[in-house]
Write a protein that holds these residues in place. Sequence first.
Motif, PDB file in Angstrom:
ATOM      1  N   ARG A  54       0.819  -1.215   0.000  1.00 53.46           N
ATOM      2  CA  ARG A  54       0.000   0.000   0.000  1.00 53.46           C
ATOM      3  C   ARG A  54       0.851   1.263   0.000  1.00 53.46           C
ATOM      4  NH1 ARG A  54      -4.165  -1.987  -2.127  1.00 53.46           N
ATOM      5  NH2 ARG A  54      -5.181  -3.573  -0.896  1.00 53.46           N
ATOM      6  N   GLY A  55       2.036   1.192   0.555  1.00 49.43           N
ATOM      7  CA  GLY A  55       2.916   2.355   0.593  1.00 49.43           C
ATOM      8  C   GLY A  55       4.252   1.985   1.193  1.00 49.43           C
ATOM      9  N   ALA A  56       5.284   2.753   0.847  1.00 47.88           N
ATOM     10  CA  ALA A  56       6.621   2.490   1.387  1.00 47.88           C
ATOM     11  C   ALA A  56       7.424   3.780   1.409  1.00 47.88           C
ATOM     12  CB  ALA A  56       7.335   1.445   0.549  1.00 47.88           C
ATOM     13  N   GLU A  57       8.342   3.855   2.355  1.00 48.65           N
ATOM     14  CA  GLU A  57       9.242   4.994   2.447  1.00 48.65           C
ATOM     15  C   GLU A  57      10.569   4.492   3.002  1.00 48.65           C
ATOM     16  OE1 GLU A  57       9.326   9.545   4.184  1.00 48.65           O
ATOM     17  OE2 GLU A  57       7.589   8.289   4.551  1.00 48.65           O
ATOM     18  N   ILE A  58      11.659   4.974   2.440  1.00 44.94           N
ATOM     19  CA  ILE A  58      12.995   4.620   2.923  1.00 44.94           C
ATOM     20  C   ILE A  58      13.645   5.903   3.427  1.00 44.94           C
ATOM     21  CG2 ILE A  58      15.260   3.693   2.333  1.00 44.94           C
ATOM     22  CD1 ILE A  58      13.849   2.052   0.152  1.00 44.94           C
ATOM     23  N   LEU A  59      14.109   5.856   4.669  1.00 44.66           N
ATOM     24  CA  LEU A  59      14.763   7.003   5.299  1.00 44.66           C
ATOM     25  C   LEU A  59      16.186   6.606   5.652  1.00 44.66           C
ATOM     26  CD1 LEU A  59      11.904   7.730   7.841  1.00 44.66           C
ATOM     27  CD2 LEU A  59      12.220   8.829   5.624  1.00 44.66           C
ATOM     28  N   TRP A  60      17.136   7.525   5.504  1.00 47.65           N
ATOM     29  CA  TRP A  60      18.489   7.219   5.921  1.00 47.65           C
ATOM     30  C   TRP A  60      19.094   8.421   6.618  1.00 47.65           C
ATOM     31  CZ3 TRP A  60      16.976   7.570   0.849  1.00 47.65           C
ATOM     32  CH2 TRP A  60      17.489   8.619   0.123  1.00 47.65           C
ATOM     33  N   THR A  61      19.977   8.093   7.527  1.00 46.32           N
ATOM     34  CA  THR A  61      20.692   9.094   8.299  1.00 46.32           C
ATOM     35  C   THR A  61      22.171   8.744   8.234  1.00 46.32           C
ATOM     36  OG1 THR A  61      18.833   9.298   9.801  1.00 46.32           O
ATOM     37  CG2 THR A  61      20.916  10.117  10.597  1.00 46.32           C
ATOM     38  N   PRO A  62      23.043   9.641   7.912  1.00 46.34           N
ATOM     39  CA  PRO A  62      22.809  11.048   7.626  1.00 46.34           C
ATOM     40  C   PRO A  62      22.259  11.256   6.225  1.00 46.34           C
ATOM     41  CG  PRO A  62      25.149  10.572   7.481  1.00 46.34           C
ATOM     42  CD  PRO A  62      24.471   9.313   7.916  1.00 46.34           C
ATOM     43  N   GLU A  63      21.513  12.344   6.059  1.00 43.16           N
ATOM     44  CA  GLU A  63      20.884  12.652   4.776  1.00 43.16           C
ATOM     45  C   GLU A  63      21.851  13.288   3.782  1.00 43.16           C
ATOM     46  OE1 GLU A  63      17.107  14.678   4.849  1.00 43.16           O
ATOM     47  OE2 GLU A  63      16.820  14.028   6.913  1.00 43.16           O
ATOM     48  N   GLU A  64      22.632  14.225   4.241  1.00 44.32           N
ATOM     49  CA  GLU A  64      23.522  14.982   3.355  1.00 44.32           C
ATOM     50  C   GLU A  64      24.864  14.277   3.198  1.00 44.32           C
ATOM     51  OE1 GLU A  64      22.471  17.624   1.715  1.00 44.32           O
ATOM     52  OE2 GLU A  64      20.533  17.476   2.725  1.00 44.32           O
ATOM     53  N   SER A  65      25.459  14.389   2.030  1.00 40.90           N
ATOM     54  CA  SER A  65      26.713  13.697   1.742  1.00 40.90           C
ATOM     55  C   SER A  65      27.872  14.188   2.603  1.00 40.90           C
ATOM     56  CB  SER A  65      27.071  13.837   0.268  1.00 40.90           C
ATOM     57  OG  SER A  65      27.246  15.204  -0.066  1.00 40.90           O
TER      58      SER A  65
END
Length: 91
Positions: free
Chosen positions: A61-72
């Motif tokens: 039905r839905g998906a989201e991928i989050l990662w930390t740290p965001e900025e290179s």
Amino acid sequence: RVRALPSAYDSQATSAVVTIIMMIDGDSTSNQLSKRVNSMRDVEGMLRSIAADAKAESCLRGAEILWTPEESNDFLSMKDVYADYPDLRSV
């Protein structure tokens, strides 16, 4: 989180935390995910199970991928990981 200085720290190794949030119809995935993950093999098995369930009968039905740290150029130390994610275990 510490923002690295541009020149000397560009290639500095950092830790990363990846979070996968999914909404799937059905119950077989939640039963698998409630088991303890102790190794990379367990992680791979869980991801295979999620992928198989997500393909079955269009139940994703839905998906989201989050990662930390965001900025290179952000840096996440293990001390930051332990402070921000106290229940996280290294595999």
